[in-house]
Design an enzyme around this catalytic site. Structure first.
Site, PDB file in Angstrom:
ATOM      1  N   SER A 179       0.839  -1.201   0.000  1.00 10.70           N
ATOM      2  CA  SER A 179       0.000   0.000   0.000  1.00 10.70           C
ATOM      3  C   SER A 179       0.871   1.246   0.000  1.00 10.70           C
ATOM      4  O   SER A 179       1.982   1.256   0.549  1.00 10.70           O
ATOM      5  CB  SER A 179      -0.895   0.018   1.242  1.00 10.70           C
ATOM      6  OG  SER A 179      -1.574   1.257   1.350  1.00 10.70           O
TER       7      SER A 179
ATOM      8  N   TYR B  20      -2.086  -0.289  10.426  1.00 12.16           N
ATOM      9  CA  TYR B  20      -2.184  -0.797   9.054  1.00 12.16           C
ATOM     10  C   TYR B  20      -0.933  -0.430   8.264  1.00 12.16           C
ATOM     11  O   TYR B  20      -0.351  -1.276   7.558  1.00 12.16           O
ATOM     12  CB  TYR B  20      -3.432  -0.225   8.381  1.00 12.16           C
ATOM     13  CG  TYR B  20      -3.612  -0.653   6.945  1.00 12.16           C
ATOM     14  CD1 TYR B  20      -4.051  -1.929   6.624  1.00 12.16           C
ATOM     15  CD2 TYR B  20      -3.342   0.230   5.899  1.00 12.16           C
ATOM     16  CE1 TYR B  20      -4.223  -2.322   5.297  1.00 12.16           C
ATOM     17  CE2 TYR B  20      -3.514  -0.158   4.571  1.00 12.16           C
ATOM     18  CZ  TYR B  20      -3.947  -1.422   4.285  1.00 12.16           C
ATOM     19  OH  TYR B  20      -4.115  -1.807   2.973  1.00 12.16           O
TER      20      TYR B  20
END
Length: 254
Positions: free
Chosen positions: A144, A156
């Site tokens: 990501s 995350y």
């Protein structure tokens, strides 16, 4: 299109979103694809059906990647579907986000689940897959952009940063077998995880305003990059992270 005729692939988290697009693209290129899903059997069957209707080959395999013990079922289903063939391509796409896991809101429980799915699972899926893989195989990890731009969801981001490190380490250790290991890092892409993109026209316009190509990403944009790494065209690329983001945050908005 690249040519993956005769090859096999496992794509985790392949029932929806980016994972489904990857599975469909690899199948369209000729690969037999194992469509992994965690809980949404209906979506997985729809993905398999779509692949077959388009002339491709696929089968579904289930496992909750938060539970290491379920890897036995995942690989039993994979080997049954491969029917003695080696595994050529592994795409670790499955991921989990908890928007409450900020520096203020993170708990040991949310931390453990995020790292279980986003870090521990790819590590041990790869460990189990390597003995099944052909020399010259391909591993692609889906990371990501939050590894280089800041968001409040710190846990995350930490988990995806760990995935990037995993790719680089494995590229070194698996090089003698000719196995390439790379990371595809999506920008802001229209998925269930980013449902706010379709819920708010203002949000979509805001993303377009900070993206050089003037729009947010679609799952197929990411799938095409994965297909490159999975193909013979990617044979001399390993240990790399490719930002597939349309030129996100290249500079201040005009």
């Amino acid at each position: 299109m690249t040519d993956l005729t005769g090859r096999t692939a496992l794509v985790t988290g392949a029932s929806r979103g980016i994972g489904r697009a990857i599975a469909e693209r690899l199948a369209a290129d000729g690969a037999l694809v194992a469509v992994h899903y965690g809980s949404n059997e209906t979506a997985a069957k729809e993905t398999v059906a779509a692949i077959e209707q388009a002339g491709g080959q696929a089968f579904a395999v289930r496992a909750d990647l938060a539970e290491t013990a379920e890897l036995d079922a995942l690989f039993a289903g994979l080997q049954e579907g491969l029917a003695g063939r080696p595994l050529d391509i592994l795409v670790n796409n499955a991921a989990y986000i908890d928007y409450s896991a900020t520096i203020e809101g993170a708990t040991p429980e949310t931390f453990d689940r995020l790292f279980a799915v986003n870090v521990r699972a790819p590590l041990f899926v790869i460990q189990r897959a390597l003995p099944l893989m052909s020399d010259g195989g391909r591993i692609v990890n889906v990371s990501s952009g939050v590894t280089w731009f800041a968001t409040p969801e710190v846990v995350y981001g930490m988990s995806k940063g760990a995935l990037n490190v995993l790719s680089r380490s494995l590229a070194k250790t698996q090089g003698p077998r000719g196995i390439t290991v790379n990371t595809v890092s999506p920008g802001i892409t229209e998925t269930d995880m980013n449902g706010w993109l379709t819920e708010s026209a203002d949000a979509a316009r805001a993303v377009a305003g900070i993206t050089a190509l003037g729009r947010h990403g679609q799952p197929a944009d990411i799938a095409d990059a994965v297909a490159f790494f999975a193909s013979d065209d990617g044979r001399w690329v390993t240990g790399q992270t490719l930002e597939v983001n349309g030129g996100l945050l290249l500079g201040p908005p005009a």
